[in-house]
Design a protein around this motif. Structure first.
Motif, short mmCIF file in Angstrom:
data_model
loop_
_atom_site.label_atom_id
_atom_site.label_comp_id
_atom_site.label_asym_id
_atom_site.label_seq_id
_atom_site.Cartn_x
_atom_site.Cartn_y
_atom_site.Cartn_z
N VAL A 27 0.84 -1.20 0.00
CA VAL A 27 0.00 0.00 0.00
C VAL A 27 0.88 1.25 0.00
CG1 VAL A 27 -1.70 1.33 1.30
CG2 VAL A 27 -1.93 -1.16 1.13
N ARG A 28 1.88 1.27 0.88
CA ARG A 28 2.78 2.42 0.93
C ARG A 28 3.53 2.60 -0.39
NH1 ARG A 28 3.84 -0.34 5.82
NH2 ARG A 28 2.86 0.66 7.63
N GLN A 29 3.93 1.50 -0.99
CA GLN A 29 4.62 1.57 -2.27
C GLN A 29 3.71 2.17 -3.34
OE1 GLN A 29 5.31 -2.15 -4.69
NE2 GLN A 29 7.44 -1.71 -4.20
N ASN A 30 2.45 1.77 -3.35
CA ASN A 30 1.51 2.32 -4.32
C ASN A 30 1.28 3.81 -4.09
OD1 ASN A 30 1.16 -0.06 -5.75
ND2 ASN A 30 -0.65 -0.70 -4.60
N ARG A 58 -5.13 7.11 6.80
CA ARG A 58 -4.04 7.71 7.56
C ARG A 58 -2.70 7.55 6.85
NH1 ARG A 58 -7.47 6.64 12.17
NH2 ARG A 58 -6.99 4.42 12.17
N LEU A 59 -2.52 6.47 6.11
CA LEU A 59 -1.29 6.33 5.32
C LEU A 59 -1.23 7.41 4.24
CD1 LEU A 59 -0.80 2.48 4.83
CD2 LEU A 59 0.29 4.00 6.49
N LEU A 60 -2.38 7.71 3.64
CA LEU A 60 -2.43 8.78 2.64
C LEU A 60 -2.15 10.13 3.29
CD1 LEU A 60 -5.57 7.44 0.77
CD2 LEU A 60 -3.31 7.69 -0.25
N LEU A 61 -2.71 10.35 4.46
CA LEU A 61 -2.45 11.60 5.19
C LEU A 61 -0.98 11.70 5.57
CD1 LEU A 61 -5.66 11.58 7.40
CD2 LEU A 61 -5.03 13.43 5.83
N ASP A 62 -0.40 10.60 6.00
CA ASP A 62 1.02 10.60 6.36
C ASP A 62 1.90 10.96 5.16
OD1 ASP A 62 0.37 9.85 8.92
OD2 ASP A 62 0.88 7.73 8.66
N ALA A 63 1.40 10.67 3.96
CA ALA A 63 2.15 10.99 2.74
C ALA A 63 1.97 12.44 2.30
CB ALA A 63 1.72 10.05 1.61
#
Length: 370
Positions: A27-30, A58-63
């Motif tokens: 997911v993070r890689q994508n 939250r992963l999107l927000l972290d990015a």
């Protein structure tokens, strides 16, 4: 039988099936690959319909992503709870949904919510509700650029509607929404030409509105046309499937670098004939909208061919002298991940090949608190 590969779960014996599993590293890689398409993260407004998850949000927000698109009030509330500051409900609210939107705006004052409008009558109804609540709701005109699902043509009538919206209390026109989900040509040159042709009147409409004193934002495209709209410096892009990816888009969009990050894990539960397996992945575990043989692909058994499916069972032809036994684990890549995710209230996460945690599919529910 099972190859040791990226998807293999070493402690799969502890996993009840059918199960949705998510690989957060992928997911993070994508997400990283999504960011590489644009020079400014503020031009990204990813759709959350694929994951419906606060953890993925939250992963999107972290990015660094701050703008989002969604299709339901529940998805909008999930985003607000996760900390999103700018949420576009890519849907025209009618009936009781208008009041739910008003209640949502009241409940989450730190999030800017907007919605779609494509006619004056609905706009007046929303205007009355918003005015009574002492609110001003940002709205985007929903444009029909060829999909013929919702919206109005990007022509003089759309410009007139934009001007009319600007006169109504309680709402404020801020932009144009142009979803071109019908453009799915595998040939990138053909898809680009069709996308450019569909977008041209939208760009013309924006220029027309600028001459009248407006400066509308444009939110355009989905996954298939994302690489094309990403080249337009003044357009917000809203792909969604990139985060988990699937067999369908992986096949027709070969130019996109995203990789599968979500699978459905199942098991062989019966051997009803010498050549037939029954697997515990029925209609309730994988999207059943497509032709039977194109609903999923087994990564560790790609030669299995679906022959029948019911609510809790999938039968497949394994051929003569196959090696499969009851209890064997199969890793299925769905053809369409978005509706598949919505069939599960939670997903198990896999870290370094092991069962790790749980992500709730929070917004699969139609109502959270509002």
């Amino acid at each position: 039988m099972i190859n040791s590969d990226w998807y293999t779960i070493t402690d799969v014996d502890a996993l009840d099936t059918p199960a949705l599993v998510i690989y957060p590293d992928r997911v993070r890689q994508n997400i990283d690959r999504l960011l590489a398409y644009v020079d400014d993260v503020s031009r990204l407004r990813p759709h959350v319909k694929t994951h419906k998850s606060p953890d993925a949000s939250r992963l999107l927000l972290d990015a660094g992503i701050r703008k989002f698109k969604c299709a339901t009030i529940a998805e909008a509330e999930m985003l607000a709870e996760a900390g999103a500051s700018d949420v576009l409900l890519a849907y025209q609210p009618v009936g009781a949904k208008q009041q739910r939107l008003i209640d949502l705006i009241r409940a989450y004052p730190n999030t800017r919510f907007a919605c779609l409008i494509d006619n004056l009558d609905t706009a007046k109804q929303l205007s009355e509700r918003a005015t009574a609540a002492g609110l001003t709701v940002p709205v985007y005109i929903d444009l029909n650029v060829g999909m013929n699902r919702t919206g109005i043509l990007p022509d003089d009538q759309a410009a007139l509607l934009y001007e009319q919206l600007a006169t109504l209390p309680g709402i404020r026109p801020v932009g144009l929404h142009a979803y071109d989900g019908h453009l799915r040509d595998t040939d990138m040159s053909v898809r680009t030409a069709r996308c450019d042709a569909a977008f041209a009147p939208v760009a013309q409409l924006r220029e027309q509105l600028r001459t009248r004193g407006f400066d509308p934002i444009i939110v355009a495209g989905g996954s298939p046309t994302f690489p094309i709209h990403a080249q337009r410096p003044d357009v917000e892009c809203s792909p969604g499937t990139f985060i988990y990816w699937d067999e369908g888009y992986g096949t027709i969009l070969p130019e996109q670098p995203f990789e599968p990050a979500a699978l459905v894990v199942g098991r062989v539960i019966s051997l009803p004939t010498p050549t037939t397996l029954c697997i515990d992945i029925g209609h309730k575990s994988v999207a059943a909208e497509g032709e039977l043989t194109q609903r999923l692909t087994f990564l560790n058994a790609p030669n299995l061919r679906a022959t029948g499916q019911s609510e809790e069972h999938l039968t497949v032809d394994a051929g003569d002298n196959h090696p499969y036994r009851v209890g064997d684990v199969l890793y299925a890549l769905p053809h369409h991940i978005c509706p598949t995710v919505a069939l599960f209230d939670r997903a198990r996460t896999i870290e370094q090949g092991h069962l790790f945690g749980t992500w709730k599919t929070t917004a699969r529910d139609r109502v959270l608190t509002v």
